[in-house]
Design a protein around this motif. Structure first.
Motif, PDB file in Angstrom:
ATOM      1  N   HIS A  20     -13.660   0.791   0.124  1.00 49.54           N
ATOM      2  CA  HIS A  20     -12.536  -0.287  -0.169  1.00 49.54           C
ATOM      3  C   HIS A  20     -11.284   0.625  -0.513  1.00 49.54           C
ATOM      4  O   HIS A  20     -10.330   0.057  -0.244  1.00 49.54           O
ATOM      5  N   LEU A  21     -11.214   1.848  -1.061  1.00 48.05           N
ATOM      6  CA  LEU A  21     -10.290   2.809  -1.011  1.00 48.05           C
ATOM      7  C   LEU A  21      -9.671   2.784   0.667  1.00 48.05           C
ATOM      8  O   LEU A  21      -8.389   3.023   0.665  1.00 48.05           O
ATOM      9  N   HIS A  22     -10.404   3.107   1.345  1.00 47.35           N
ATOM     10  CA  HIS A  22     -10.098   3.243   2.846  1.00 47.35           C
ATOM     11  C   HIS A  22      -9.523   1.802   3.292  1.00 47.35           C
ATOM     12  O   HIS A  22      -8.476   2.034   4.093  1.00 47.35           O
ATOM     13  N   VAL A  23     -10.080   0.779   2.967  1.00 46.29           N
ATOM     14  CA  VAL A  23      -9.564  -0.309   3.426  1.00 46.29           C
ATOM     15  C   VAL A  23      -8.057  -0.746   2.866  1.00 46.29           C
ATOM     16  O   VAL A  23      -7.150  -1.095   3.561  1.00 46.29           O
ATOM     17  N   VAL A  24      -7.936  -0.200   1.857  1.00 51.17           N
ATOM     18  CA  VAL A  24      -6.570  -0.803   1.185  1.00 51.17           C
ATOM     19  C   VAL A  24      -5.643   0.336   1.605  1.00 51.17           C
ATOM     20  O   VAL A  24      -4.362   0.250   1.961  1.00 51.17           O
ATOM     21  N   THR A  25      -5.921   1.695   1.898  1.00 55.78           N
ATOM     22  CA  THR A  25      -4.742   2.569   2.488  1.00 55.78           C
ATOM     23  C   THR A  25      -4.692   2.462   3.845  1.00 55.78           C
ATOM     24  O   THR A  25      -3.653   2.651   4.346  1.00 55.78           O
ATOM     25  N   TRP A  26      -5.847   2.033   4.684  1.00 58.00           N
ATOM     26  CA  TRP A  26      -5.352   1.771   6.037  1.00 58.00           C
ATOM     27  C   TRP A  26      -4.416   0.522   6.166  1.00 58.00           C
ATOM     28  O   TRP A  26      -3.558   0.411   7.099  1.00 58.00           O
ATOM     29  N   TRP A  27      -4.668  -0.697   5.373  1.00 60.69           N
ATOM     30  CA  TRP A  27      -4.113  -1.651   5.353  1.00 60.69           C
ATOM     31  C   TRP A  27      -2.566  -1.304   4.991  1.00 60.69           C
ATOM     32  O   TRP A  27      -1.437  -2.170   5.789  1.00 60.69           O
ATOM     33  N   GLU A  28      -2.197  -0.465   4.059  1.00 60.51           N
ATOM     34  CA  GLU A  28      -0.888  -0.132   3.706  1.00 60.51           C
ATOM     35  C   GLU A  28      -0.416   0.747   4.849  1.00 60.51           C
ATOM     36  O   GLU A  28       0.791   0.570   5.086  1.00 60.51           O
ATOM     37  N   ALA A  29      -1.125   1.466   5.469  1.00 58.98           N
ATOM     38  CA  ALA A  29      -0.537   2.266   6.563  1.00 58.98           C
ATOM     39  C   ALA A  29      -0.275   1.389   7.640  1.00 58.98           C
ATOM     40  O   ALA A  29       0.861   1.874   8.273  1.00 58.98           O
ATOM     41  N   PHE A  30      -0.766   0.492   8.102  1.00 61.07           N
ATOM     42  CA  PHE A  30      -0.386  -0.465   9.056  1.00 61.07           C
ATOM     43  C   PHE A  30       0.790  -1.297   8.537  1.00 61.07           C
ATOM     44  O   PHE A  30       1.511  -1.627   9.499  1.00 61.07           O
ATOM     45  N   GLY A  34       4.668  -1.975  10.257  1.00 58.60           N
ATOM     46  CA  GLY A  34       4.717  -3.093  10.942  1.00 58.60           C
ATOM     47  C   GLY A  34       3.572  -4.066  11.405  1.00 58.60           C
ATOM     48  O   GLY A  34       4.034  -4.973  12.169  1.00 58.60           O
ATOM     49  N   HIS A  35       2.439  -3.750  11.104  1.00 58.69           N
ATOM     50  CA  HIS A  35       1.395  -4.607  11.457  1.00 58.69           C
ATOM     51  C   HIS A  35       0.660  -5.142  10.408  1.00 58.69           C
ATOM     52  O   HIS A  35       0.341  -4.509   9.010  1.00 58.69           O
ATOM     53  N   ARG A  36       0.381  -6.507  10.362  1.00 57.23           N
ATOM     54  CA  ARG A  36      -0.480  -7.080   9.281  1.00 57.23           C
ATOM     55  C   ARG A  36      -2.012  -7.140   9.862  1.00 57.23           C
ATOM     56  O   ARG A  36      -2.156  -8.248  10.808  1.00 57.23           O
ATOM     57  N   VAL A  37      -2.779  -6.427   9.430  1.00 59.53           N
ATOM     58  CA  VAL A  37      -4.216  -6.502   9.777  1.00 59.53           C
ATOM     59  C   VAL A  37      -4.979  -6.915   8.494  1.00 59.53           C
ATOM     60  O   VAL A  37      -4.799  -6.322   7.473  1.00 59.53           O
ATOM     61  N   PRO A  38      -5.820  -7.909   8.665  1.00 62.85           N
ATOM     62  CA  PRO A  38      -6.670  -8.423   7.617  1.00 62.85           C
ATOM     63  C   PRO A  38      -7.463  -7.302   7.109  1.00 62.85           C
ATOM     64  O   PRO A  38      -8.078  -6.605   7.759  1.00 62.85           O
ATOM     65  N   MET A  39      -7.546  -7.601   5.864  1.00 64.08           N
ATOM     66  CA  MET A  39      -8.543  -6.369   4.941  1.00 64.08           C
ATOM     67  C   MET A  39      -9.969  -6.537   5.347  1.00 64.08           C
ATOM     68  O   MET A  39     -10.952  -5.435   5.730  1.00 64.08           O
ATOM     69  N   HIS A  43     -12.256  -3.415   6.896  1.00 59.98           N
ATOM     70  CA  HIS A  43     -13.667  -3.255   6.260  1.00 59.98           C
ATOM     71  C   HIS A  43     -14.536  -2.883   7.143  1.00 59.98           C
ATOM     72  O   HIS A  43     -15.501  -1.993   6.975  1.00 59.98           O
ATOM     73  N   ARG A  44     -14.573  -3.764   8.268  1.00 59.41           N
ATOM     74  CA  ARG A  44     -15.590  -3.843   9.107  1.00 59.41           C
ATOM     75  C   ARG A  44     -15.280  -2.742  10.148  1.00 59.41           C
ATOM     76  O   ARG A  44     -16.489  -2.138  10.708  1.00 59.41           O
ATOM     77  N   ALA A  45     -14.278  -2.135  10.329  1.00 61.69           N
ATOM     78  CA  ALA A  45     -14.008  -1.107  11.040  1.00 61.69           C
ATOM     79  C   ALA A  45     -14.199   0.349  10.269  1.00 61.69           C
ATOM     80  O   ALA A  45     -14.136   1.267  10.888  1.00 61.69           O
ATOM     81  N   VAL A  46     -14.194   0.477   8.827  1.00 61.36           N
ATOM     82  CA  VAL A  46     -14.189   1.768   8.250  1.00 61.36           C
ATOM     83  C   VAL A  46     -15.734   2.315   8.758  1.00 61.36           C
ATOM     84  O   VAL A  46     -16.882   1.551   8.882  1.00 61.36           O
ATOM     85  N   GLY A  47     -15.636   3.536   8.903  1.00 63.04           N
ATOM     86  CA  GLY A  47     -16.671   4.398   9.530  1.00 63.04           C
ATOM     87  C   GLY A  47     -16.248   4.797  10.973  1.00 63.04           C
ATOM     88  O   GLY A  47     -16.984   5.700  11.208  1.00 63.04           O
ATOM     89  N   LEU A  48     -15.429   4.184  11.514  1.00 62.40           N
ATOM     90  CA  LEU A  48     -15.031   4.786  12.838  1.00 62.40           C
ATOM     91  C   LEU A  48     -14.053   5.819  12.495  1.00 62.40           C
ATOM     92  O   LEU A  48     -13.381   5.940  11.545  1.00 62.40           O
ATOM     93  N   GLY A  49     -13.798   6.891  13.480  1.00 67.28           N
ATOM     94  CA  GLY A  49     -12.972   8.085  13.080  1.00 67.28           C
ATOM     95  C   GLY A  49     -11.489   7.179  13.303  1.00 67.28           C
ATOM     96  O   GLY A  49     -11.457   6.140  13.879  1.00 67.28           O
ATOM     97  N   GLY A  50     -10.402   7.968  12.988  1.00 65.60           N
ATOM     98  CA  GLY A  50      -9.242   7.291  12.636  1.00 65.60           C
ATOM     99  C   GLY A  50      -8.615   6.655  14.341  1.00 65.60           C
ATOM    100  O   GLY A  50      -8.269   5.456  14.114  1.00 65.60           O
ATOM    101  N   GLY A  51      -8.520   7.424  15.277  1.00 69.21           N
ATOM    102  CA  GLY A  51      -8.329   6.994  16.377  1.00 69.21           C
ATOM    103  C   GLY A  51      -9.002   5.663  17.083  1.00 69.21           C
ATOM    104  O   GLY A  51      -8.539   4.849  17.390  1.00 69.21           O
ATOM    105  N   ASP A  52     -10.346   5.940  16.779  1.00 69.48           N
ATOM    106  CA  ASP A  52     -11.083   4.694  17.158  1.00 69.48           C
ATOM    107  C   ASP A  52     -10.979   3.448  16.297  1.00 69.48           C
ATOM    108  O   ASP A  52     -11.085   2.484  16.608  1.00 69.48           O
ATOM    109  N   LEU A  53     -10.662   3.596  15.124  1.00 70.31           N
ATOM    110  CA  LEU A  53     -10.556   2.654  14.074  1.00 70.31           C
ATOM    111  C   LEU A  53      -9.039   1.797  14.379  1.00 70.31           C
ATOM    112  O   LEU A  53      -8.931   0.598  14.322  1.00 70.31           O
TER     113      LEU A  53
END
Length: 222
Positions: A20-30, A34-39, A43-53
């Protein structure tokens, strides 16, 4: 025929309570980009590498020139937690118990560098961890089998002598593709049904639950 056995572990969500730390920090990065990505989607994408995510969430038609910015922002935000990452209950105890039973312990993770070092500090079981197959060691991350294959190479075992424990569908798919035994934990927040559909042969609540039932788990059959 080798008698060695390898217990391969994912790290985020499996040994350390960080999904969930990854979820929040990726959400803020997006959001910063300028992107609004639902948390829930993150969450479902966590576990993929950065580029794949990023590709999984923003699509192949995105402006790829922004990818480096997203990765850098996520890393900077997530790094603020490095000194307080919480290991999941009994994570280190589980690794030590398996090592005591003759299993070679290896990590397979998309983390690398300072992030991986922080995760290993949180687990506090380097005395029994042989090594880690990180994002720096493979060209393709999970769900490709490469991280699991690399971990097996470190351990020196064939696929039939390895068990892989993870918390995401990407983990399970990677394990299936490599031919190792896929075992899942629910501590990453992914539903049991999704993990089983992706190939999990057994599902446990978390590392503490797996340790408690180790004598009747797939580890006891090998």
């Amino acid at each position: 025929m080798t008698t060695k056995r390898a217990a391969i572990f994912d790290v985020d969500g499996t040994l350390v309570d960080t999904n969930h730390l990854h979820v929040v920090t990726w959400w803020e990065a997006f959001r910063q980009g300028g992107h609004r990505v639902p948390m829930r989607d993150i969450h479902r994408a966590v576990g993929l590498g950065g580029g794949d995510l990023i590709e999984h969430l923003l699509g192949k038609d995105r402006d790829r020139e922004d990818d480096e910015q997203f990765v850098a922002a996520h890393h900077a935000l997530y790094a603020t937690y490095f000194e307080r990452l919480p290991a999941l209950e009994a994570a280190g105890d589980l690794l030590r118990e398996l090592a005591g039973q003759g299993w070679t312990i290896v990590l397979a993770t998309s983390a690398s560098g300072a992030e991986l070092a922080a995760l290993r500090r949180a687990i506090d079981a380097d005395d029994v961890i042989l090594g880690a197959a990180s994002a720096d060691d493979v060209s393709d991350g999970k769900p490709a089998p490469d991280p699991v294959q690399q971990a097996r190479k470190l351990a020196g075992v064939p696929s039939e002598r390895a068990v892989f424990v993870g918390d995401t569908v990407w983990d399970m798919k990677a394990a299936v593709r490599d031919g190792v035994v896929p075992v899942a934990v629910l501590s990453g927040g992914i539903p049991r049904a999704d993990l089983e559909s992706a190939g999990a042969q057994a599902v446990y609540r978390d590392t503490a639950d797996l340790l408690e039932r180790l004598d009747t788990s797939v580890f006891a059959d090998r």
